[in-house]
Every structure is written in C-alpha cells, then in structure tokens.
Design a protein around this motif. Structure first.
Motif: not given
Ligand SMILES: Cc1cc2nc3c(=O)[nH]c(=O)nc-3n(C[C@H](O)[C@H](O)[C@H](O)COP(=O)(O)OP(=O)(O)OC[C@H]3O[C@@H](n4cnc5c(N)ncnc54)[C@H](O)[C@@H]3O)c2cc1C
Length: 480
Positions: A20, A43-44, A51-52, A83-85, A122, A172, A368
């Motif tokens: 995203a 990005e931390r 997730v990926w 990945n099912i999408s 952040v 998550y 997504p």
C-alpha cells in the motif's frame, strides 16, 4: 483549520513500505501533475515489501548484523503463503516468494532515488494547531532511526514537520485476542502466542509438543500442517464455527478439529528428566471436552487496524479545548468487533476533520493491491486539486457521511446476524460492496485510471465469481 478548507499539501510523508505504501508513493509522485514539492516514505524494517518481505528470505549476513536492540516486527506470512489474489500492480499472478521479489523490484527505483528511508520507525504523529484557524498546520512526526544501533543511547530520535501524512502501516501490529478465561496468564507464561511469532524455520523447537491453534482461517491450517510435520503429538485447531464436516479438510491425520475454548488452566509445574521445569495447560472446550498437557496455544484469530501513534486535536464536543491532542483510535471501540476501525474517514481515505491526514491499506480487501492502487490514485488527485467537490467535499459534515453510512450498515448487519456478530467487521466490505466502492473512486478519478466505471464493475463481478484468467485480465487493466 476552517471546515470548508480542502488542503493542497506540498510536502507529504508516507508511513510504511508494504504494497500500500509503495503504490501510494508511486501515485503521489507520478499522478499528481507535479503538484507536490516533496514526497517521501519511511519504513521501520530494513527492507520494503511489508507482509511479503519474509523473515526467512534474509541472508545470513543480514541476520548476523541485525542489532538485538531493534524490534523484529515479524511478518505474518509463511513460506507456504501463496498469493491468492490477482496480484501485482501489473496483474501478474505470483507465489508468496515471487510477490516479495516483485515488491522489492517495484520499490528499488524509489529506494535508489532516496525517497524511501529504511530502518526509520514513526513513533508518533501529532496534528499541529495554528493560530490562523483558516490554515491547516501540518503534522509533527517523531521518528526513531534504527540503523546501526548497538547501544540504547545511540538510538536517534528526530522530529519533522510535514504538510500531510499518509498512514500505510498495515494492521498486523494489533492482534485480536479472544476474551477467554486463563488466556492472560497463559500469555504471561509464554504458553500462548500470536501466530506472527510462529516461524516454520524454528519448527524443530516444537518436536514432541502438543499444540492447540485457535482460529479457522487459512493461517491456522498452514500452521497446523507445518507443526504436524515435526511433532508426534496431535495438533488441534479450535474454532467456534467448528462442525464435524471440517474433518474432511484434514491435511494430516494428526490434525483434529475442536470447538471453542472456554478456559485455560495452568497445570502444576512439572520437572522433566533433564531437570528443567515444564509448564503446561489443560484446555477446556465448550463441548465439555478437555485436553491435558498442552505445551502451546497459537492464536491465528485476526488483526485490526489500530495505529496508536496518530494523535489528533480532540473533537470540540469531547473536551474543553480543541488544542488538546488525543489518539485518533480513542474514537473507535476495539471491544465491539464491528466498531473496530479508523474513525471519521471520508471515502475510507481522508480524515474528515483534517483531510491532510490519509489512510490506505486498512480495509481488508479481496484484491489488496488493486484496492491500494485505486485508493491512492484518488488521494493523489484529491491533494493535487484534480477532484471536484462532489468527490472531495469542502465541509466536514459531507466528509463524515461515508463513515456514518458504514457504521449504520455494520450495526444493521450485527443485528441481522445476532450471535455471529464476530463475523461483522467494519473493515471487510465483501465482494459487491468492494466493487461498488472502487467503482465510485474510479468514476470520480476523471479518467486518470484507465478503466471506466462500467468496465470495472463488470470485471469485479467476474473476479469475485472466482474466474482466475479474468481476474488477471482485470488486474492488468486496473493495476498500472
Ligand atoms: C497470512 C496472510 C495472508 C495473506 N494472503 C494474501 C494473498 O494471498 N493475496 C493478497 O493480495 N493479500 C494477502 N494478504 C494481505 C496483505 O496484507 C496484503 O497483500 C498487503 O501486504 C497489504 O499491504 P500493506 O502495505 O497495507 O500492509 P503491510 O504489507 O503489512 O505493510 C505495512 C508496512 O508498514 C510498516 N510499518 C508499520 N508501522 C510502521 C511505523 N510506525 N513506522 C514505519 N513503518 C511502519 C511495516 O513494517 C510494513 O512494512 C495476506 C495477509 C496475511 C497476514
């Protein structure tokens, strides 16, 4: 800020380098007619992909140099995750590992350009108050830099001011724990853990262990299958929606389905032959059945969006002074499943009371990647002044309507599905509402997205009927 204002920010910070966040960064940079002066992403973790970006894909050197002080933020995905999408911003269908690689390639151009900062977490964002009520004051962002940290006093904290912020932090971090007697004690003893902490790479540690997995979703059966390979004990999957027909899905003879857990009882500590002290649980189910000597309970019971780090000016009706800051999430109730949400979002994207704050990726979408792409394109158009007031109203009351309508809808569904209220969530629209929502964003995008509303609706109907070649075709049309 006056309620009639629609901010046109010049500097924008995107929080989170998952799918995203990355597609939001791309769309803010490339679909805004150059309206913005500065757009960056933080990005931390030390890698992009969310997730990926799987923990087991890290090379040994990275693991060896990983500071122990830095939190690990485990990904909830596993090597088996497919990945099912109809995935990818180019509509390619990919395995879990390929999706991680795809995300890395998608983002590498932005990392190289220096608009992505890794290892930067952040810790809070605060709505700024200006003396000039007619202007948005922007956002104070507090960041923690985790790069090269060996000692606590080396952790760098910085503050930055941004005109606008997009939160793409996934959800998550906030697992849903059922309210079960004895669960808190089991957690304290390390006998109950969230599914993110289960790693197949460490499966050997579970040799000979008896486990109960809570939840009846894809992730619980993946964990059960993996555990079944290493333990000689039975593996139980517990679910309130258990029925004897579930047994037909057993992938391993060791996997047994059981009903809802009523209670966990800590058994007296037991000394092993090696002299160590072992703690175990007795698990009581609503069927009256009980299982003794359980070594571990793994919860795969879902997550919900709860970005505690976002602080906004208190709404005038709730405090004496509107310059007082409160966590945005204090306006939603995590206790009621269908109320768990990021509140007051216009079009499920913009914070209605100050639309210089946006969220992408907090809806549990069936597609997504496409969802984030369409929503962030819409955002880019809104902030660059390319949307009319129908799509992006200039008064708070109109901007609050999406949230009010959705709350009414989930209340109605919760009553209709009494007894199964847990199944109703604000953040899951379901196929037809997801299609209608995306269509409405596309129709207000003024031709920037390369599909018509009619074409999108038709494709979404086919996608959600499960025709994969059509799904890929649709994703190719939308996810550019
Ligand atoms: C087990 C599982 C299976 C799934 N299967 C599929 C599937 O088959 N197909 C599919 O399309 N989707 C699937 N999904 C959904 C998946 O969440 C999405 O594909 C996608 O990863 C969502 O992207 P995101 O960017 O919103 O969130 P994430 O991928 O979670 O990324 C969020 C990023 O934000 C970062 N972040 C969070 N907080 C901060 C902070 N304070 N500061 C800095 N950075 C921060 C995180 O480190 C992370 O990198 C699955 C999810 C799970 C958990």
């Amino acid at each position: 800020m006056s309620s009639s204002q629609r901010p046109l920010p010049k500097s924008i910070l995107v929080i989170g380098g998952g799918p995203a966040g990355l597609v939001t960064l791309r769309n803010l940079l490339e679909r805004s007619n150059g309206a913005f002066e500065k757009v960056e992403l933080v990005e931390r973790r030390d890698r992009i992909g969310g997730v990926w970006c799987r923990d087991e894909d890290q090379d040994e050197e990275t693991i060896a140099t990983n500071t122990t002080l830095k939190p690990q933020w485990p990904t909830p995905s596993s090597p088996e995750l497919t990945n099912i999408s109809s995935v990818g911003f180019n509509g390619e269908r990919l395995s879990g590992a390929e999706t991680g690689e795809y995300m890395r390639k998608f983002g590498e151009e932005y990392v190289a350009k220096g608009v992505v900062r890794l290892n930067v977490e952040v810790v809070s964002i605060e709505e700024l108050v200006t003396t000039d009520e007619s202007k948005a004051g922007g956002w104070k962002v507090k960041l923690r830099d985790w790069s090269d940290v060996d000692e606590m006093d080396e952790i760098k904290m910085t503050e930055e001011i941004w005109d606008a912020v997009v939160v793409c932090a996934g959800f998550y971090d906030r697992p849903h724990w059922p309210k079960t007697e004895g669960l808190n004690e089991a957690k304290r003893r390390g006998l109950a853990l969230d599914g993110r902490w289960w790693s197949p790479a460490e499966a050997d540690a579970y040799k000979g262990k008896k486990a109960v997995i809570i939840g009846n979703r894809h992730s619980s059966s993946l964990i059960a299958t993996e555990l079944g390979k290493v333990t000689d004990q039975p593996v139980y999957i517990s679910s309130s929606s258990y029925s004897s027909s579930n047994n037909a899905q057993d992938r391993s003879s060791k996997v047994h389905y059981v009903g809802r857990v009523l209670k966990y009882i800590l058994q007296p500590p037991h000394e092993t032959d090696q002299g160590s002290i072992l703690e175990r649980l007795t698990v009581i189910f609503d069927s009256g059945e009980e299982i003794k000597d359980v070594d571990l309970v793994i919860h795969a019971t879902g997550y919900y969006p709860h970005p505690d780090f976002v602080h906004v000016r208190a709404l005038p009706q709730s405090t004496p002074s509107s310059s007082h800051l409160v966590p945005l999430t204090s306006y939603s109730s995590p206790l009621r499943p269908h109320h768990r949400r990021i509140p007051f979002l216009q079009a499920h994207i913009l914070y209605a009371y100050n639309p210089s704050l946006a969220f992408i990726g907090h809806i549990l979408a069936l597609e997504p990647f496409a969802f984030a792409n369409v929503a962030s394109t819409w955002l880019s158009l809104a902030w660059s002044g390319q949307l009319g007031t129908d799509a992006y109203p200039d008064d708070v009351q109109s901007r609050l309507k999406t949230d009010e309508d959705r709350m009414k809808e989930v209340e109605r569904l919760a009553v209709e599905l009494a007894g199964e209220g847990e199944l109703v969530t604000y953040t899951f629209f379901g196929p037809s509402s997801e299609a209608a929502y995306l269509s409405s964003l596309v129709s207000s995008s003024g031709g920037v997205l390369p599909v018509s509303r009619e074409e999108l609706e038709e494709k979404m109907r086919v996608v959600f009927n499960g025709s994969s070649p059509e799904a890929v075709h649709w994703a190719r049309a939308v996810c550019v």
